[in-house]
Design a protein around this motif. Structure first.
Motif, PDB file in Angstrom:
ATOM      1  N   TYR A 273       0.803  -1.214   0.000  1.00 46.41           N
ATOM      2  CA  TYR A 273       0.000   0.000   0.000  1.00 46.41           C
ATOM      3  C   TYR A 273       0.840   1.270   0.000  1.00 46.41           C
ATOM      4  N   ALA A 274       2.146   1.158   0.175  1.00 45.21           N
ATOM      5  CA  ALA A 274       2.991   2.345   0.354  1.00 45.21           C
ATOM      6  C   ALA A 274       3.615   2.781  -0.962  1.00 45.21           C
ATOM      7  N   GLY A 275       3.840   4.071  -1.085  1.00 48.43           N
ATOM      8  CA  GLY A 275       4.505   4.640  -2.246  1.00 48.43           C
ATOM      9  C   GLY A 275       4.411   6.148  -2.172  1.00 48.43           C
ATOM     10  N   PRO A 276       5.072   6.869  -3.069  1.00 44.98           N
ATOM     11  CA  PRO A 276       5.060   8.327  -3.008  1.00 44.98           C
ATOM     12  C   PRO A 276       3.647   8.896  -2.902  1.00 44.98           C
ATOM     13  N   GLY A 277       3.398   9.635  -1.837  1.00 44.32           N
ATOM     14  CA  GLY A 277       2.080  10.208  -1.595  1.00 44.32           C
ATOM     15  C   GLY A 277       1.153   9.340  -0.785  1.00 44.32           C
ATOM     16  N   ASN A 278       1.563   8.127  -0.445  1.00 43.70           N
ATOM     17  CA  ASN A 278       0.743   7.206   0.364  1.00 43.70           C
ATOM     18  C   ASN A 278       1.674   6.436   1.302  1.00 43.70           C
ATOM     19  N   TRP A 279       1.470   6.565   2.618  1.00 39.95           N
ATOM     20  CA  TRP A 279       2.415   5.982   3.571  1.00 39.95           C
ATOM     21  C   TRP A 279       1.700   5.258   4.706  1.00 39.95           C
ATOM     22  N   ASN A 280       2.148   4.044   4.990  1.00 33.50           N
ATOM     23  CA  ASN A 280       1.724   3.334   6.193  1.00 33.50           C
ATOM     24  C   ASN A 280       2.380   3.990   7.407  1.00 33.50           C
ATOM     25  N   ASP A 281       1.594   4.260   8.439  1.00 34.28           N
ATOM     26  CA  ASP A 281       2.097   4.976   9.615  1.00 34.28           C
ATOM     27  C   ASP A 281       1.948   4.125  10.879  1.00 34.28           C
ATOM     28  N   PRO A 282       3.051   3.538  11.371  1.00 37.64           N
ATOM     29  CA  PRO A 282       2.990   2.743  12.603  1.00 37.64           C
ATOM     30  C   PRO A 282       3.087   3.577  13.871  1.00 37.64           C
ATOM     31  N   ASP A 283       2.864   4.868  13.782  1.00 35.22           N
ATOM     32  CA  ASP A 283       2.798   5.822  14.888  1.00 35.22           C
ATOM     33  C   ASP A 283       4.173   6.398  15.217  1.00 35.22           C
ATOM     34  N   PHE A 284       4.230   7.121  16.310  1.00 28.75           N
ATOM     35  CA  PHE A 284       5.313   8.059  16.578  1.00 28.75           C
ATOM     36  C   PHE A 284       6.658   7.402  16.850  1.00 28.75           C
ATOM     37  N   LEU A 285       7.707   8.151  16.548  1.00 27.62           N
ATOM     38  CA  LEU A 285       9.042   7.812  17.004  1.00 27.62           C
ATOM     39  C   LEU A 285       9.195   8.281  18.451  1.00 27.62           C
ATOM     40  N   ILE A 286       9.598   7.352  19.325  1.00 28.12           N
ATOM     41  CA  ILE A 286       9.868   7.704  20.721  1.00 28.12           C
ATOM     42  C   ILE A 286      11.325   7.415  21.058  1.00 28.12           C
ATOM     43  N   ALA A 287      12.162   7.221  20.051  1.00 32.25           N
ATOM     44  CA  ALA A 287      13.597   7.012  20.256  1.00 32.25           C
ATOM     45  C   ALA A 287      14.176   8.170  21.054  1.00 32.25           C
ATOM     46  N   GLY A 288      15.033   7.830  22.010  1.00 31.10           N
ATOM     47  CA  GLY A 288      15.662   8.847  22.843  1.00 31.10           C
ATOM     48  C   GLY A 288      14.825   9.310  23.999  1.00 31.10           C
ATOM     49  N   SER A 289      13.618   8.776  24.132  1.00 32.31           N
ATOM     50  CA  SER A 289      12.720   9.135  25.222  1.00 32.31           C
ATOM     51  C   SER A 289      12.764   8.072  26.311  1.00 32.31           C
ATOM     52  N   PRO A 290      12.260   8.374  27.517  1.00 31.78           N
ATOM     53  CA  PRO A 290      12.224   7.360  28.566  1.00 31.78           C
ATOM     54  C   PRO A 290      11.447   6.132  28.124  1.00 31.78           C
ATOM     55  N   GLY A 291      11.950   4.975  28.526  1.00 29.85           N
ATOM     56  CA  GLY A 291      11.286   3.713  28.197  1.00 29.85           C
ATOM     57  C   GLY A 291      11.970   2.915  27.124  1.00 29.85           C
TER      58      GLY A 291
END
Length: 562
Positions: A273-291
């Motif tokens: 389903y992914a390609g220029p103008g259409n993106w699958n979004d698995p939610d936020f980047l939390i890298a570098g955050s607690p946890g």
């Protein structure tokens, strides 16, 4: 055991172009912007408050994080869209029906905030909901329960007047009219949202949350797959499943790693389903955050970049760990995520410890990543002949260190627990690309050529990365394993059989992978169908069959290597 896989990763020649056909090219992004220019041709990047602050949001926090994006250099590297999530408005509209900014939280208003962000060279994003109420019970854009007028057009015009660039449209509290299914109601609502944004007079990227309201486990149900099929007609990116685990200030050390793996888990199979103008979004980047540990932060950035996922931080940017900031700001990983071809990487080999992903890139390079799911440091060795680079050499760049080596044997190294290694390979003197790896179906199980039910049988089994799950997508519409072709057999069964000579016209060995995930045997027009999952672990494996193609059946959806 070290991870092993077989795939061919040279330049994009005839076989590679065929593979692009077998694993279908993404549909052109819809809708187009008001200027008739496609939006979000690469995955959006930026910041959103939700996974760190939730409703505890105000002007000062947004401004501080926007300033931190600039001062850390992240904004200059592409993290340029600052989005205010739920709870920015009052609990009721005004007499004209307009949304009202909560001036206790945003004393200068959100129009001022947009101007501030634009002056910083940033873009302005805002949250709304396609239902009658947002998830936190603030006024939504949708029709009230029981029916009535919606506010899609009014809210879109209001956002345009505030010079909003990006709209996150959630899907809580959406009314389902009598005579419509839930899936139909969501399609109607998000198409209305998209039209309102198109008609607003301003280009605004739409992040649609519709699929997330239909997710049923990692592989999903029929309606989930159906929504994934149409959501790209409405938005440029979409949330497919669960939210990433939010920061808990009362227990900041609580691990969030399982949440990262869970969101990666449901997203990794959806590359078609992914390609220029259409993106699958698995939610936020939390890298570098607690946890998350430093290794886990690196893994999230690496896995999201392999999946061409949006890079949208949700953190206190000023308090990112040095290791997390280094991972998020790694320009080689950002370039991988933003590769203009826009093909999402695929899992080509997996077992309980290792997962190997491959992603084709615009200049003919291939990215290769190895995830260590275990908590222990492991030796990794990926022989070049097992990723299809036979009798040739690859220039390999470690995307973490930047180090370049000439490799003619194997990619090797030690990989810490929960870490992910990533290389960019530039093959030299190689034969044609033949995407190779697992064919994954219902329940994230693998098509397996082990002779557990008779000679030539193809069954479903847990994924192991072993040779009996290593399929080759040939340049003749055939699927090969160990030199034999996946073929239509008797009584609706499929089997491994001798490959017929080229141009022989023998039916039953040509396959088409469609955008809905079905693998169709072209002569008979029937779909490859996974057997039901065994009731007990020791039950004999059942064989794969060809059955009439249904509408978004989960047992007929397949993920192929690229």
């Amino acid at each position: 055991m070290p991870p092993r896989l077989r795939a061919t990763l040279p330049c994009l020649t005839a076989a590679a172009l065929f593979a692009l056909a077998l694993s279908p090219a993404p549909v052109a992004a819809e809708p187009r912007a008001t200027s008739d220019t496609p939006l979000a041709l690469t995955p959006p990047m930026g910041w959103n408050n939700w996974a760190h602050y939730m409703c505890d949001i105000d002007e000062a926090k947004v401004v501080a994080n926007a300033d931190a994006l600039v001062s850390t250099g992240l904004a200059a590297k592409g993290y340029d869209t600052v989005t205010v999530d739920d709870c920015w408005m009052t609990k009721s509209r005004n007499a004209r029906g307009d949304l009202v900014v909560d001036t206790a939280k945003f004393p200068r208003g959100v129009a001022w905030l947009g101007e501030y962000l634009h002056a910083k060279g940033l873009k302005f994003g805002i949250y709304q909901d396609a239902g009658s109420l947002t998830c936190e019970k603030y006024p939504g854009s949708g029709a009230p329960e029981g029916g009535g007028a919606d506010h899609y057009a009014r809210d879109a015009r209001q956002f345009a007047s505030w010079k909003v660039d990006y709209v996150k449209m959630d899907g809580c509290n959406l009314w389902v009219p009598e005579g419509r299914t839930k899936e139909q109601a969501y399609r109607d609502a998000y198409n209305a949202v998209a039209k309102a944004l198109r008609d607003s007079g301003r280009d605004m990227v739409l992040s649609a949350s519709a699929p997330a309201y239909f997710q049923q486990g990692e592989w999903g149900g029929s309606d989930w797959h159906k929504v994934l099929g149409w959501v790209g007609e409405t938005g440029q990116l979409w949330r497919e499943g669960k939210d990433i685990k939010v920061y808990n200030p009362a227990a900041p050390a609580t691990s969030r790693w399982s949440s990262v793996l869970g969101n990666y888990g449901y997203n990794r199979w959806l590359g078609r389903y992914a390609g220029p103008g259409n993106w699958n979004d698995p939610d936020f980047l939390i890298a570098g955050s607690p946890g998350l540990t430093a290794a886990e932060s690196r893994s999230q950035v690496a896995l999201w970049s392999m999946m061409a996922a949006p890079f949208i931080l949700s953190s206190d940017v000023s308090k990112l760990t040095p290791a997390g900031l280094a991972a998020l700001g790694n320009t080689r990983l950002i370039a991988l995520d933003q590769d203009p071809m826009g093909r999402q990487g695929a899992v080509v080999s997996s077992n309980a410890t290792f997962e190997i992903l491959v992603r084709p890139l615009a200049n003919g390079d291939r990215a290769v990543a190895v995830l260590n799911r275990s908590a222990n440091t492991r030796d990794i060795r990926v022989p070049l002949d097992e990723i299809g680079l036979n009798d040739c050499t690859a220039d390999a760049q470690d995307l973490w260190s930047g180090a370049r080596t000439e490799v003619s044997d194997a990619l090797t190294g030690k990989l810490a627990g929960h870490d992910t290694a990533v290389w960019r390979l530039s093959p030299r003197g190689c034969s044609e690309a033949v995407p190779t790896g697992q064919i994954v179906g219902d329940g994230a199980r693998c098509a397996d050529g082990a002779n557990t039910s008779g000679v030539g049988a193809v069954v479903m089994a847990g994924c192991t990365g072993a040779p009996d799950q290593r399929w080759f997508l040939g340049d003749d519409s055939r699927l090969r394993l160990a030199g034999e072709c996946l073929s239509a057999g008797e009584d609706g069964l499929v089997e491994l059989a001798d490959c017929a000579p080229a141009n022989s016209g023998q039916p039953g060995q040509s396959w088409s992978h469609r955008r809905d995930g079905t693998l169709v045997e072209e002569a008979g027009g029937l779909c490859l169908t996974a057997p039901a999952r065994a009731a007990t672990p020791d039950a004999p494996a059942e064989r794969l069959r060809l059955t009439p193609c249904g509408e978004h059946r989960v047992d007929q959806a397949w993920s192929l290597p690229v």
